[in-house]
Design a protein around this motif. Structure first.
Motif, PDB file in Angstrom:
ATOM      1  N   GLY A  82       0.768  -1.266   0.005  1.00  0.00           N
ATOM      2  CA  GLY A  82      -0.045  -0.037   0.154  1.00  0.00           C
ATOM      3  C   GLY A  82       0.767   1.394  -0.014  1.00  0.00           C
ATOM      4  N   PHE A  83       2.091   1.286   0.632  1.00  0.00           N
ATOM      5  CA  PHE A  83       2.861   2.445   0.738  1.00  0.00           C
ATOM      6  C   PHE A  83       4.068   2.192   0.114  1.00  0.00           C
ATOM      7  CE2 PHE A  83      -0.590   2.842   3.586  1.00  0.00           C
ATOM      8  CZ  PHE A  83      -0.834   4.207   3.526  1.00  0.00           C
ATOM      9  N   MET A  84       5.041   1.305   0.822  1.00  0.00           N
ATOM     10  CA  MET A  84       6.436   1.326   0.379  1.00  0.00           C
ATOM     11  C   MET A  84       6.559   1.056  -1.364  1.00  0.00           C
ATOM     12  SD  MET A  84       8.490   1.977   2.689  1.00  0.00           S
ATOM     13  CE  MET A  84       7.588   2.790   3.944  1.00  0.00           C
ATOM     14  N   MET A  85       5.996   0.142  -1.772  1.00  0.00           N
ATOM     15  CA  MET A  85       6.162  -0.186  -3.159  1.00  0.00           C
ATOM     16  C   MET A  85       5.716   0.932  -4.022  1.00  0.00           C
ATOM     17  SD  MET A  85       6.394  -4.631  -3.098  1.00  0.00           S
ATOM     18  CE  MET A  85       5.569  -4.595  -4.642  1.00  0.00           C
ATOM     19  N   PRO A  86       4.395   1.332  -3.910  1.00  0.00           N
ATOM     20  CA  PRO A  86       4.133   2.521  -4.833  1.00  0.00           C
ATOM     21  C   PRO A  86       4.900   3.662  -4.525  1.00  0.00           C
ATOM     22  CG  PRO A  86       2.192   1.595  -3.323  1.00  0.00           C
ATOM     23  CD  PRO A  86       3.299   0.927  -2.859  1.00  0.00           C
ATOM     24  N   VAL A  87       5.257   3.937  -3.705  1.00  0.00           N
ATOM     25  CA  VAL A  87       6.188   5.205  -3.435  1.00  0.00           C
ATOM     26  C   VAL A  87       7.551   4.833  -4.030  1.00  0.00           C
ATOM     27  CG1 VAL A  87       7.635   6.524  -1.918  1.00  0.00           C
ATOM     28  CG2 VAL A  87       5.130   6.273  -1.602  1.00  0.00           C
ATOM     29  N   GLU A  88       8.200   3.637  -3.700  1.00  0.00           N
ATOM     30  CA  GLU A  88       9.646   3.351  -4.334  1.00  0.00           C
ATOM     31  C   GLU A  88       9.317   3.168  -6.047  1.00  0.00           C
ATOM     32  OE1 GLU A  88      11.789   0.446  -0.982  1.00  0.00           O
ATOM     33  OE2 GLU A  88      10.458  -0.396  -2.489  1.00  0.00           O
ATOM     34  N   ARG A  89       8.333   2.569  -6.581  1.00  0.00           N
ATOM     35  CA  ARG A  89       8.181   2.543  -7.743  1.00  0.00           C
ATOM     36  C   ARG A  89       8.171   4.190  -8.322  1.00  0.00           C
ATOM     37  NH1 ARG A  89       3.801  -1.132  -7.603  1.00  0.00           N
ATOM     38  NH2 ARG A  89       2.013   0.504  -7.598  1.00  0.00           N
ATOM     39  N   GLU A  90       7.606   4.980  -7.761  1.00  0.00           N
ATOM     40  CA  GLU A  90       7.493   6.314  -8.304  1.00  0.00           C
ATOM     41  C   GLU A  90       8.930   6.964  -8.094  1.00  0.00           C
ATOM     42  OE1 GLU A  90       4.522   7.257  -9.508  1.00  0.00           O
ATOM     43  OE2 GLU A  90       5.265   9.360  -9.982  1.00  0.00           O
ATOM     44  N   PHE A  91       9.427   6.966  -6.917  1.00  0.00           N
ATOM     45  CA  PHE A  91      10.481   7.862  -6.415  1.00  0.00           C
ATOM     46  C   PHE A  91      11.835   7.123  -6.588  1.00  0.00           C
ATOM     47  CE2 PHE A  91       6.723   9.778  -4.970  1.00  0.00           C
ATOM     48  CZ  PHE A  91       6.846  11.047  -5.150  1.00  0.00           C
ATOM     49  N   VAL A  92      12.173   5.802  -6.508  1.00  0.00           N
ATOM     50  CA  VAL A  92      13.521   5.377  -6.432  1.00  0.00           C
ATOM     51  C   VAL A  92      14.241   5.298  -7.683  1.00  0.00           C
ATOM     52  CG1 VAL A  92      14.892   3.275  -5.842  1.00  0.00           C
ATOM     53  CG2 VAL A  92      13.006   3.907  -4.420  1.00  0.00           C
ATOM     54  N   LYS A  93      15.276   6.301  -7.625  1.00  0.00           N
ATOM     55  CA  LYS A  93      16.122   6.591  -8.895  1.00  0.00           C
ATOM     56  C   LYS A  93      17.569   6.824  -8.156  1.00  0.00           C
ATOM     57  CE  LYS A  93      12.731   7.652 -11.806  1.00  0.00           C
ATOM     58  NZ  LYS A  93      11.413   7.350 -10.818  1.00  0.00           N
ATOM     59  N   PRO A  94      18.435   6.701  -8.930  1.00  0.00           N
ATOM     60  CA  PRO A  94      20.070   6.760  -8.747  1.00  0.00           C
ATOM     61  C   PRO A  94      20.192   7.957  -7.746  1.00  0.00           C
ATOM     62  CG  PRO A  94      19.735   6.208 -11.143  1.00  0.00           C
ATOM     63  CD  PRO A  94      18.500   6.542 -10.494  1.00  0.00           C
ATOM     64  N   GLU A  95      19.490   9.058  -7.864  1.00  0.00           N
ATOM     65  CA  GLU A  95      19.893  10.302  -7.299  1.00  0.00           C
ATOM     66  C   GLU A  95      19.244  10.083  -5.682  1.00  0.00           C
ATOM     67  OE1 GLU A  95      19.856  10.313 -11.087  1.00  0.00           O
ATOM     68  OE2 GLU A  95      17.936  10.798 -10.145  1.00  0.00           O
ATOM     69  N   PHE A  96      18.164   9.466  -5.720  1.00  0.00           N
ATOM     70  CA  PHE A  96      17.485   9.098  -4.487  1.00  0.00           C
ATOM     71  C   PHE A  96      18.387   8.292  -3.565  1.00  0.00           C
ATOM     72  CE2 PHE A  96      14.824   6.463  -1.892  1.00  0.00           C
ATOM     73  CZ  PHE A  96      13.854   7.127  -1.517  1.00  0.00           C
ATOM     74  N   CYS A  97      18.754   7.022  -4.516  1.00  0.00           N
ATOM     75  CA  CYS A  97      19.759   6.352  -3.450  1.00  0.00           C
ATOM     76  C   CYS A  97      21.090   7.012  -2.994  1.00  0.00           C
ATOM     77  CB  CYS A  97      20.036   5.146  -4.293  1.00  0.00           C
ATOM     78  SG  CYS A  97      18.485   3.995  -4.783  1.00  0.00           S
ATOM     79  N   TYR A  98      21.467   7.903  -3.809  1.00  0.00           N
ATOM     80  CA  TYR A  98      22.829   8.519  -3.376  1.00  0.00           C
ATOM     81  C   TYR A  98      22.420   9.549  -2.030  1.00  0.00           C
ATOM     82  CZ  TYR A  98      26.868  11.440  -3.655  1.00  0.00           C
ATOM     83  OH  TYR A  98      28.119  12.028  -3.509  1.00  0.00           O
ATOM     84  N   THR A  99      21.405  10.284  -2.170  1.00  0.00           N
ATOM     85  CA  THR A  99      20.773  11.056  -1.356  1.00  0.00           C
ATOM     86  C   THR A  99      20.808  10.389  -0.020  1.00  0.00           C
ATOM     87  OG1 THR A  99      20.145  12.826  -2.803  1.00  0.00           O
ATOM     88  CG2 THR A  99      19.426  13.168  -0.533  1.00  0.00           C
ATOM     89  N   GLY A 100      19.786   9.490  -0.252  1.00  0.00           N
ATOM     90  CA  GLY A 100      19.326   8.600   0.897  1.00  0.00           C
ATOM     91  C   GLY A 100      20.475   8.123   1.745  1.00  0.00           C
TER      92      GLY A 100
END
Lengths: 658, 658
Positions: free
Chosen positions: B94-112
């Protein structure tokens, strides 16, 4: 319209009111005058309405009701980390009680309370509910620090550091209550320690005081399963109905722990409006288990959260405690929706106030309530990022990500006690100095005791008996017991008395030989047919030994002290922490004989573990070195009369044969 | 003798070496040159022996090996507190996968990752073991921050944010490993996510990579009881033997969680030298339970401690995690001597190093090991007082009283990353700014979705089907079904087909009527003899309705979307969080008829809960308003043909009759 003058305005913060509607003001303010909250609302509105003598900008912060620590023993803060990871009896009888006996004085309680207040204010606590000794000094220190507190004077059926009898404690308690009743910060209370440390009379007297003066009654209930089991074994009743017989729940009860209650007992708590103080860290650390808080809440019981004393925690960090409470219900009762963050924050604030019967006064940010408010800074990296897409996220942040070090300001009863992480009513440098002086004394006390088995033994025993210093003995390996028994029946030897027994000895040995060793003996006396007759437990300290070989015999010189053992072997093992322990089991036929007007013990021993074998031992003890030498000569003669062979002589003690 | 020049000397602290002898230097020092520890010993000795370019005075502090976080998902730090207190499936799907699908990009991983590093350095972590997507960017950020890390690229059997197939992930992983292998800080690794998200082929390929490049293999194992139960149901094997079949334990395995393993499985871990990452907070928060760490340690398994990702924690505070680990074993397995403080600190340092197969390099302060060192300030009031009468008390203090905010300095690989609470390699202001930008976008995404049932439905479904906008219907209370069935057999009416079924409908309703409502339908098709034939689950979004009464019939205008429901009703209830839910159960005989060339559905319904009763329903749907009106007239005619009474007409929907 002119602005109303007020003392204090907290503004521009996210206000979590914890009122019935759980109103949140994202850009909110709290107006305080004297000791009371005047209004809570939007920052803009309040800015126009009030003219504050002092304004605190709470940008990037949460403004919350102060946290309520519903169960603790504040003076014990001076015993933080004294001794951990031990079983309850070792911890309590081996460390806490001996140290308390020695150190707990009025000044100790005053200093310990101030120390606890410093730590609690820093972790956002504005009210605590205490139970300890010399509670008048606890109250004095809390009032000095400016904290709100329920101070319950402990009543025990046995002697306490501040009273030799419970009559004395009850008198103290009455005087204490009369002195403090009506104080703006302190509510005095009566604290019968627990069902298992109470008598019916004592409980009735406590309830009498609580109802006469209309003060709360603070008590530990059902902290462990053994407590319930013992109650059932002794009284045929679990603890709550047992307490109910003596009218306990007629008082405003605050029940700490409640880990192991049956459903009917929970119903009693609900029906009598008793509050529960849930102490998750303490219950884990002392291996009591996890209280079914979700079930209590379902029944509508008023539950708050408590840290318990630092001796079983080891801090007074309510922020940590709230998080743990929320996590534990889920993991223990296998449902991730139990005790959600919003509800956990409720328990820490308005829920705690209800459990303490103080919800008319504190627990939420509402006009008319006392101004007990904290400001939590949300700027730290562990708050980054945070979400606001639902009203629950702020509670997630408060419960799962906040640390006590984020608490920036604390206001109690309208007085600012901490501003920008600086305490204003407590001098931490002085306090640390005083606390360190005390802890160093305790360290010395324990170090001396630790280095000295005698002190350790004394600390857990009611006096020990010294035994004769000199022991003369000879030991010979023999083929059979019967033959030796026949040889006892000869001229010149009188058998005075005899016995048969199984002896189970455990020697607790230390690498540092100069410490000596501890022997735990289970002495099972047998009837003639071999059936058990009686059993004695004995604990002995055997000092380092000087050995002299004297013809056929060994002359031992050593200090020996013995006392009836009133705890289990397991207890002594965990308490003395030996480097090694050795078991010796034997079947002993003992004859007390007289030979040439001198008494000797003759043991015919059959060892059954480790070094098996059958042995004849002849022994005598004395306080005199000269006497010892004379007896050594006689033992040599006896060995010849018994016809033993010199090459069968054994010079070692049994424990060294294993 | 001349002093040897070195880069860095940490001195005057209490050094907890965590070497095999667990040596402690009360007034100690650590000499560091380049990336290596040169010597550890007494402060005086080292002061005479070395001439340091930089000296850090550690008076009043503990000098310890850095903490090792053995399991986390660092980029998820950007999802901290996104959504909590939900069941795993609601949270994940309901939350993690929809948000990950939308937002997880290389820059997201770097900043995170940078954000996680900032938080971890502050809490004393010097090494972490990660598993996520775009692991190359995780490695880049960790190297930039100067942290030591094992970076495991996630491999899933289904599409991931960084790959549409596991072949693609495996290729990425190979390239990634070749790029980073040999880096002084980063050890690349392969991360097959879990047994239940893997295929045998995929596992074999992962083991192939791990052994070919001699890199660790990081995997989740036995996190929950259902995982074990499913494995037994599907494969007839628990997860460890199932994984063993595909050679998994030939790799250097780092197994996260291991909450629910059988003894034989634990033995496999021991025999294959697999490391275990124990994640107590995450296991509680997601209601997985408590791993039997004390049992693992008894078997000699290498256990470390991990925070897991912030999304299930919600922070990366290893100090908190170590304390919780120590507390939980005692409280869960009801023995206060389990996982004592000394052993807990061991798991956090050298134990973690062993679990990560890095103990030759890190985990203790010993000459020759990499210089990963932290300095913990013990001056705060929550450390007052402390005791030193036994060697265990320092560990009590570290485990039970220390807070991450006490960590003052952090050195990794000889480089100072934090000095006096200031981060030297990470700009926290910039980072907070970037993280906040991302979280605000996610907030907007979720807020939009939350206000809109359609978006929420789409987020957990693979496309929905819109249904005709207009629905014409009439409902009449009838006495018996049989009579109406007879009346269906008359001239002018053709029965095209019929069916019988039990329908169990759950309506999820919202106080905000404009949201519409969700209907979960279990449609149980029956054979003629009443036995079950088939079952369909359907989830529908029914928009706000405009009702027009049209002669005897009702004309409804509303948006309707439907999709096969692939999750349980419980899931949808917890996910949509309705204000109310209503159950309607009925036994339905359905006839599809043709009348005047127009098709209608005739339902003969027997309701069995709430408002019981028997009803005739005639329905038709259309996309056209004009068509709807024409059908309404025809329904009026049918009602007359069926001989129904006007006063028996029911204008409400079934859910409003309950």
């Amino acid at each position: 319209m002119t602005a109303t003058p007020i003392d204090l305005l907290l503004t521009n913060g996210l206000v979590v009111t914890m009122n019935t509607e759980q109103t949140i003001h994202h850009q909110g303010a709290v107006a305080i005058h004297q000791d009371v909250i005047i209004e809570v609302g939007e920052a803009d509105t309040l800015a126009n309405k009030y003219l504050a003598t002092k304004t605190i900008d709470c940008r990037g912060c949460v403004i919350s009701p102060g946290l309520i620590n519903t169960h603790t023993h504040v003076p014990m803060t001076l015993l933080r980390g004294l001794s951990d990871d031990l079983r309850l009896d070792v911890w309590l009888y081996g460390f806490m009680m001996p140290v308390e006996r020695e150190f707990v004085k009025p000044e100790f309680c005053y200093t310990g309370t101030l120390l606890a207040c410093a730590e609690m204010i820093r972790s956002g606590v504005t009210t605590f509910c205490d139970m300890y000794y010399y509670e008048d000094h606890v109250a004095q220190a809390a009032a000095k620090a400016g904290m709100r507190a329920i101070c319950a004077q402990t009543i025990l059926k046995f002697p306490a550091p501040d009273a030799i009898s419970y009559d004395e404690s009850l008198d103290y308690c009455r005087t204490f209550i009369k002195k403090w009743k009506g104080h703006p910060l302190i509510e005095p209370a009566v604290g019968p320690h627990a069902p298992y440390t109470a008598t019916p009379d004592m409980l009735r007297a406590c309830v009498g005081i609580a109802t006469e003066y209309d003060v709360p009654l603070h008590i530990h209930i059902a902290e462990t399963e053994p407590e319930q089991q013992n109650s059932k074994d002794i009284y045929g009743l679990t603890v709550v109905p047992w307490l109910e017989q003596y009218g306990l729940f007629e008082a405003k009860v605050i029940a700490a722990h409640c880990v192991c209650l049956e459903e009917t007992e929970l119903n009693t708590l609900k029906q009598t409006n008793a509050g529960v103080a849930h102490c998750p860290t303490s219950n884990l650390k002392l291996a009591s288990g996890v209280a079914p808080v979700y079930e209590m809440l379902k029944l509508g019981i008023n539950v708050g959260i408590g840290t318990d004393g630092t001796a079983s925690n080891n801090d007074l960090d309510m922020v940590e405690e709230v998080r743990l409470a929320a996590l534990l219900q889920k993991g223990t009762f296998i449902d991730p929706t139990l005790l959600p963050a919003r509800q956990a924050w409720e328990l820490a604030t308005i829920g705690g106030a209800r459990a303490l019967h103080l919800d008319a006064l504190i627990g939420s940010l509402e006009p008319g309530k006392r101004a007990d408010v904290i400001v939590i800074d949300m700027a730290a990296i562990h708050h980054t990022p945070h979400f606001r897409h639902s009203a629950d996220t702020i509670f997630s942040q408060l419960v799962y990500a906040t640390k006590s070090s984020d608490v920036r300001d604390a206001i109690i009863n309208g007085q600012i006690l901490m501003e920008n992480h600086q305490l204003l009513t407590i001098n931490e440098v002085d306090l640390t100095h005083k606390a360190t002086q005390i802890s160093q004394k305790i360290d010395t006390f324990l170090a001396n005791r630790e280095g000295d088995l005698m002190s350790k033994l004394l600390a857990v025993s009611s006096g020990v008996i010294p035994i004769e210093t000199y022991e003369v003995q000879a030991k010979v390996r023999i083929d059979e017991v019967g033959q030796m028994e026949e040889r006892l029946n000869q001229e010149g030897i009188t058998i005075d008395r005899s016995s048969i027994r199984n002896q189970y000895d455990t020697y607790l040995c230390f690498d540092q030989a100069e410490l000596g060793r501890i022997r735990y003996r289970e002495d099972e006396i047998l009837n003639k047919d071999g059936s058990p007759k009686d059993v004695f437990y004995q604990i002995s300290l055997i000092g380092p030994t000087v050995k002299r070989f004297f013809d056929n015999t060994i002359l031992l010189t050593r200090a020996r002290y013995s006392v009836s053992a009133n705890r289990s072997c397991r207890f002594y093992r965990e308490y003395f922490k030996p480097d090694k322990d050795i078991q010796v089991e034997k079947y002993r036929k003992r004859y007390h004989i007289t030979y040439k007007n001198t008494q000797f013990a003759v043991n015919l021993d059959t060892l059954s573990n480790g070094a098996k074998g059958t042995y004849l031992e002849i022994k005598s003890r004395t306080w005199s070195a000269r006497d010892a030498e004379q007896k050594a000569v006689l033992i040599g003669e006896l060995l010849e009369l018994f016809g033993t062979e010199k090459e069968n002589q054994v010079l070692e003690e049994y424990l060294h044969l294993v």
